[in-house]
Design an enzyme around this catalytic site. Sequence first.
Site, PDB file in Angstrom:
ATOM      1  N   VAL A  14       0.830  -1.208   0.000  1.00 15.95           N
ATOM      2  CA  VAL A  14       0.000   0.000   0.000  1.00 15.95           C
ATOM      3  C   VAL A  14       0.864   1.257   0.000  1.00 15.95           C
ATOM      4  CG1 VAL A  14      -1.799   1.276   1.222  1.00 15.95           C
ATOM      5  CG2 VAL A  14      -1.883  -1.219   1.139  1.00 15.95           C
ATOM      6  N   LYS A 103      -6.959  -1.158   9.798  1.00 16.91           N
ATOM      7  CA  LYS A 103      -8.276  -1.466  10.382  1.00 16.91           C
ATOM      8  C   LYS A 103      -8.162  -1.989  11.796  1.00 16.91           C
ATOM      9  CE  LYS A 103      -7.366  -3.428   6.962  1.00 16.91           C
ATOM     10  NZ  LYS A 103      -7.094  -4.027   5.650  1.00 16.91           N
ATOM     11  N   GLU A 127     -10.431   5.931   5.580  1.00 14.59           N
ATOM     12  CA  GLU A 127     -11.279   5.343   4.532  1.00 14.59           C
ATOM     13  C   GLU A 127     -10.706   4.027   4.018  1.00 14.59           C
ATOM     14  OE1 GLU A 127     -14.094   4.478   2.730  1.00 14.59           O
ATOM     15  OE2 GLU A 127     -14.473   6.637   2.568  1.00 14.59           O
ATOM     16  N   GLU A 188      -2.725 -15.442   3.271  1.00 16.19           N
ATOM     17  CA  GLU A 188      -1.506 -15.435   4.071  1.00 16.19           C
ATOM     18  C   GLU A 188      -1.131 -16.852   4.493  1.00 16.19           C
ATOM     19  OE1 GLU A 188      -0.052 -12.476   5.084  1.00 16.19           O
ATOM     20  OE2 GLU A 188      -1.581 -11.196   4.189  1.00 16.19           O
ATOM     21  N   LYS A 203     -13.197  -4.498  10.353  1.00 12.61           N
ATOM     22  CA  LYS A 203     -13.847  -3.563   9.428  1.00 12.61           C
ATOM     23  C   LYS A 203     -15.298  -3.335   9.828  1.00 12.61           C
ATOM     24  CE  LYS A 203     -10.829  -5.245   5.734  1.00 12.61           C
ATOM     25  NZ  LYS A 203     -10.726  -6.341   4.727  1.00 12.61           N
ATOM     26  N   GLY A 300      -5.364  -4.442  -2.416  1.00  6.15           N
ATOM     27  CA  GLY A 300      -4.441  -4.207  -3.519  1.00  6.15           C
ATOM     28  C   GLY A 300      -3.769  -2.857  -3.386  1.00  6.15           C
TER      29      GLY A 300
END
Lengths: 435, 435
Positions: A14, A103, A127, A188, A203, A300
């Site tokens: 990210v 999160k 967000e 994972e 989340k 992603g």
Amino acid sequence: MKPVKVGVCGLGTVGSGTVNVLIRNAEEIARRTGRPIIVEQIGARRDNPDCDTTGIDVTRDIFDVANNPEIDVVVELIGGYDVARELVMTAIENGKHVVTANKALIAVHGNDIFEAAKAKGVIVAFESAVAGGIPVIKGIREGLAANKINWLAGIINGTGNYIMTQMRDYGRDFADVLAEAQALGYAEADPTFDVEGIDAAHKLTILGSVAFGIPLQFDKAYTEGISRITPLDIEQADELGYVIKHLGIARRSKEGVELRVHPTLIPKDRLIANVHGVLNAVMVQGDAVGPTMYYGPGAGAEPTASSVIADIVDVARGMNTDYSDRVPPLGFTQDNLDQNAPILSMDDVSTAYYVRLQAVDRPGVLARVATILSDKGISIEAIIQKEDKESEMVPIIFMTHQCQELQMNEAIREIESLVDICGEVVRIRVEDLDS
Amino acid sequence: MKPVKVGVCGLGTVGSGTVNVLIRNAEEIARRTGRPIIVEQIGARRDNPDCDTTGIDVTRDIFDVANNPEIDVVVELIGGYDVARELVMTAIENGKHVVTANKALIAVHGNDIFEAAKAKGVIVAFESAVAGGIPVIKGIREGLAANKINWLAGIINGTGNYIMTQMRDYGRDFADVLAEAQALGYAEADPTFDVEGIDAAHKLTILGSVAFGIPLQFDKAYTEGISRITPLDIEQADELGYVIKHLGIARRSKEGVELRVHPTLIPKDRLIANVHGVLNAVMVQGDAVGPTMYYGPGAGAEPTASSVIADIVDVARGMNTDYSDRVPPLGFTQDNLDQNAPILSMDDVSTAYYVRLQAVDRPGVLARVATILSDKGISIEAIIQKEDKESEMVPIIFMTHQCQELQMNEAIREIESLVDICGEVVRIRVEDLDS
């Protein structure tokens, strides 16, 4: 106008996506914000070959970023709880605005973080912590601000949805699909967070707080994973007109708030039932608007970067305004959060159920099971008994109307104690998601 | 904090919905904004039995509202162009913020209105003008601010989608479904705005400007209605794996911007192909995020009110901030709008096509048609020739690869001039909506 100076902490998937998009789309973003957004510094333990940091100050100590007096916005993309918390708190202490994709951090430490941010008058935006590139936090918090939100239901873990989709499309076992997903890098090595619903519960906790204006209470969210879902149940659900999805569901009623992540049968013709693979979608039902849905990539590099940068743009616009003129972190002003709304235990939650059991093919079994359900006040919508000529055991499926989970659990214990019932009774919750 | 005082002009469906939701959810909304939002005055030619205005000052002259010194925000819900324009301009001139659900007004007069608002430092908000209760303007303008938007495609007229859905589900004729929709009140007595794509083009014009940062140019949007779609084409499309939807499509390429509303074949398995009845959905593809979708009720009293009030909440938060710290009306600052991006004429647009023709069942016809297409540089993806033993005519369907519309139109003229071709050639554009 003065540029906004960003410090990016973490240069993984990210982080590198964020830096890349900020550079590639710098002009388009500045056309929107009216001021340039500049990556002033990157804090990362190592370089990332996917990210060209030429001309950017790179430090190996992320706390350099949080302490850099030049920086307006600290972007926390390191993940995890403890160091991330310390980093964010340091940045806030230093009067910096924070954008995070974390999160777990928000779900677990969000209340403290928002209090600290309020004391310092800075913005904390997240967000990207929910549903990757889908602007669903903004959608609920601002777009649906007129509504009492009644419920929301989301496919908010791409790995889980990928596994469920593969199981359904190809009749494959959970373990088989998981192993492949791990080999392909979709899951994972330790898949617990994804397949046991912990990631989704993080989340969901955030979505629930934003929807209902309640403090974050991750510890009270119920989680049930998908590892026990079988191709048989997926097939039976399909015959009955349902798809099984791993949903995060938040609902508000007079009794309290439900926060629950579990496999769920939903009617095939609901739009969200057609959300497949790694994609995410969140349905949100408000009393004025009715049902709405937000769909897109839930993870992603660049989809997540898209939301990270949207938050940075919001910070760029909000950083010079009064605290009370900004959108509060959870969409409700902090002194208006409902501290007393109880989070219901699963025992007190009512849903419909799909119940599958294996019974010895002998007269009276069906009647005995039906009597147990009836005694618990559980009414039956449909019974499917399949013939299996090669076995002494027959599968029986009950679809029930709504009942309290406590009653259902008691009924299942009694059913399992019947001599003619073999093995565990499978029960999967059913949601209509209609209105 | 000081309450925000709202004046609502127009007490039709949306006006009464807005007043009702503002009153019913006053407490929930104030929990979010930190300040009460009060309906200070209503301007309406007549009362509405669906709306209890007890205790609210009601005037028969909407301009009283625009001139009322007590009012902070004028909510324009009267519809139409001229009076609405005058009302909005008067409100702006008086230094009031404006919220409007009027797509025609914004699409046609938006550029002037935004200029006037800038000069006066007031906000003009119009979320409810596009896709009713779906917060798609906010989604694009803020949620996807990191992206270069490549394209968007929307089902943005509920009446049209209702008709297309009925035609498909029951094999009914357009005229038949329309007459029923009119009887049920789903379609207007004069259905031109809905079925000829004008209403959708208003909304598309707004979406395109918000996506690409270009001035509103409704006069350059292409519109083609659904009145010539037949059950036969819907059925043929279905067999080929497609659904026909009336889409508004905006796309940006090196050559310019496409703004077009027309019936479109889309693959059945796209999520948007499963949006049925009066519901709306907008897909938006950004270079970082990829494809996203926003779904919900596109019309109706309270869904539209939901967006109107979301805009009022945004105004409540933004009214005390500097103009440059607010989200600009079209998401890009006004001096950063691209005044020079050409809107392409349909001749210059490239799409794939579904082409259906009736040919005399004689050797060589297919070859002659294929030669015409080939001479125009149009390559064929599939040909379906159906046998019809009861007729001398056979229907032939071509699915083409992408080609320029000019070439396709020329090819169709040549095909229609062949002696063995009977009647008009049907051609419907095909979009993949993949990535």
